[in-house]
Design a protein around this motif. Structure first.
Motif, mmCIF file in Angstrom:
data_model
loop_
_atom_site.group_PDB
_atom_site.id
_atom_site.type_symbol
_atom_site.label_atom_id
_atom_site.label_comp_id
_atom_site.label_asym_id
_atom_site.label_seq_id
_atom_site.Cartn_x
_atom_site.Cartn_y
_atom_site.Cartn_z
ATOM 1 N N GLY A 94 0.635 -1.181 0.051
ATOM 2 C CA GLY A 94 0.043 0.053 -0.041
ATOM 3 C C GLY A 94 1.000 1.240 -0.103
ATOM 4 O O GLY A 94 0.434 2.394 0.242
ATOM 5 N N LEU A 95 2.063 1.260 -0.331
ATOM 6 C CA LEU A 95 2.986 2.320 -0.363
ATOM 7 C C LEU A 95 2.783 3.039 -1.573
ATOM 8 O O LEU A 95 2.609 2.591 -2.683
ATOM 9 N N PRO A 96 2.735 4.383 -1.430
ATOM 10 C CA PRO A 96 3.059 5.201 -2.697
ATOM 11 C C PRO A 96 4.135 4.826 -3.659
ATOM 12 O O PRO A 96 5.108 4.689 -3.270
ATOM 13 N N ARG A 97 3.867 4.665 -4.926
ATOM 14 C CA ARG A 97 4.833 4.311 -5.967
ATOM 15 C C ARG A 97 5.909 5.309 -5.739
ATOM 16 O O ARG A 97 6.995 4.819 -6.051
ATOM 17 N N ILE A 98 5.754 6.397 -5.972
ATOM 18 C CA ILE A 98 6.679 7.443 -6.120
ATOM 19 C C ILE A 98 7.731 7.497 -4.854
ATOM 20 O O ILE A 98 8.960 7.583 -5.239
ATOM 21 N N SER A 99 7.339 7.024 -3.697
ATOM 22 C CA SER A 99 8.225 6.930 -2.756
ATOM 23 C C SER A 99 9.388 5.739 -3.099
ATOM 24 O O SER A 99 10.534 5.964 -2.669
ATOM 25 N N VAL A 100 8.895 4.603 -3.532
ATOM 26 C CA VAL A 100 9.526 3.684 -4.089
ATOM 27 C C VAL A 100 10.718 4.200 -5.100
ATOM 28 O O VAL A 100 11.937 3.670 -5.387
ATOM 29 N N TYR A 101 10.021 4.746 -6.121
ATOM 30 C CA TYR A 101 11.068 5.286 -6.954
ATOM 31 C C TYR A 101 12.325 6.070 -6.397
ATOM 32 O O TYR A 101 13.287 6.092 -6.979
#
Length: 396
Positions: A32-39
């Motif tokens: 459920g994490l925002p994609r952009i945080s992982v990017y």
């Protein structure tokens, strides 16, 4: 072997972008994490100053692409702003101005207390007023959020960005004058840059809708034409050392108020916009050197806490008189936490006038690194807690 090293560098960006996309999708689906945080996390780890997988981010081509990606997001962001709402609810404007002014004052005093120079303290204070539209728009689009907290976050972030750029450019003009002694150069980097950038953006906002109506293609081709116009604006402002941020914001605002509709199905300007957005967040994090961030960690953490507490205090205090509950006011302040993309690109643009502020403002690098990962998470949490993002968007 030099040839093998050069070949590896050529493949670095596509490989890292694919890795970031894969991990972002997995983290979003299963955690459920925002994609952009992982990017951002992948970009930082693979950066030239960390693992050394990516080449240096100081190249003109990659910086121009990042500005195009940010320009597309800024246009979409500005397109969602309704200036009439500010007129109908003037307390919203008062709240935004008060919050920005108090944030500026508190961060300036804090920076001086940590031993920063007057100029660096002013620059830190100016940039701390801002909120990153890129992170907010991506999180809102991902969660399909809508409601009072969402709209207030968008409108207050727009006001913060305009104020931050204006104050930053004025201070930058003073810095240019101090370093060069040229009044003409100082005026060009501040007043002329701001005026010309806004003028170019407004002109594009008048011309593009008129062109679409003339060709009777307002519904079919609006997104394509606007995307092309954003690319042209970014290239033009880059060439003349103006502000692409102000130009694309002005373009989006004018296009919105010229009543041209962009289809909801074309969020993020389709697959190409999503690809550029992925590259943007990887690029932003890859621009941060861990050694510089570590050097400014103490003041950077204090800056973030001061910024959040000041913002939360003002927005919560004004919440009832501006038409929402105290809880929604506090959640709006949390949703406005992201900072990184706006600040890093604004600082990168100072290289065009011969001033390298990226390496000089270590506390801001530390703050940007922390918020590049945590900021989108806080925005997502605030919108979900407010009950404005009911979708789990597994279909995205």
């Amino acid at each position: 072997m030099p040839e093998l090293e050069a070949l590896t560098r050529d493949f670095a960006w596509p490989a890292v972008l694919l890795l970031a996309w894969t991990l972002g999708e997995a983290a979003h689906r299963y955690m459920g994490l925002p994609r952009i945080s992982v990017y951002a996390l992948v970009g930082f780890i693979c950066a030239d100053t960390q693992l050394g997988v990516l080449p240096p981010t100081s190249g003109e081509a990659v910086l121009l692409l990042a500005n195009v990606a940010f320009g597309l997001i800024l246009f979409e962001f500005a397109y969602r702003i309704n200036l009439r709402w500010m007129r109908l609810n003037p307390w919203l404007l008062v709240m935004g101005l008060t919050e920005a002014a108090l944030t500026f004052a508190c961060v300036y005093v804090l920076a001086l207390a940590f031993g920063q120079t007057t100029t660096h303290s002013l620059l830190l204070a100016a940039l701390s007023m801002s909120t990153s539209p890129a992170a907010i728009v991506r999180v809102i689009n991902e969660t399909r959020a809508s409601g009072q907290v969402t709209e207030r976050t968008l409108h207050l972030a727009a006001l913060n960005c305009v104020l931050a750029v204006f104050v930053f450019k004025v201070i930058l003009g003073y810095v240019v004058y101090e370093s060069s002694g040229s009044t003409l150069m100082a005026a060009y980097s501040s007043a002329v840059s701001l005026t010309a950038s806004a003028g170019i953006g407004l002109l594009a906002g008048l011309a593009m809708p008129a062109l679409l109506r003339l060709l009777q293609r307002t519904e079919q081709d609006a997104s394509v034409v606007f995307a092309l116009a954003v690319v042209l604006l970014v290239a033009l402002t880059h060439a003349f050392k103006f502000s692409a941020l102000i130009a694309t914001l002005a373009f989006g605002l004018m296009a919105r108020h010229r009543r041209v509709i962009i289809a909801p199905a074309q969020r993020n300007f389709g697959p190409l916009g999503s690809l550029l957005s992925l590259m943007l967040f990887v690029f932003i994090a890859a621009s941060i050197d861990w050694r510089i961030a570590l050097a400014g960690l103490g003041l950077g953490a204090a800056l973030l806490l001061t910024r959040l507490l000041t913002r939360a205090t003002v927005i919560t205090a004004f919440s009832r008189i501006s038409g929402v509950t105290w809880k929604k006011g506090a959640l709006t302040a949390v949703a406005m936490t992201p900072l990184s993309a706006f600040v890093i690109l604004l600082l990168e643009q100072t290289r065009q006038v011969g001033i390298n502020l990226v390496d000089q403002l270590a506390p801001l690098a530390a703050a940007a690194l922390m918020l590049e990962v945590l900021g989108p998470m806080l925005t997502q949490w605030a919108l979900k807690t407010a009950g404005e993002s009911p979708h789990n968007d597994e279909e995205d």
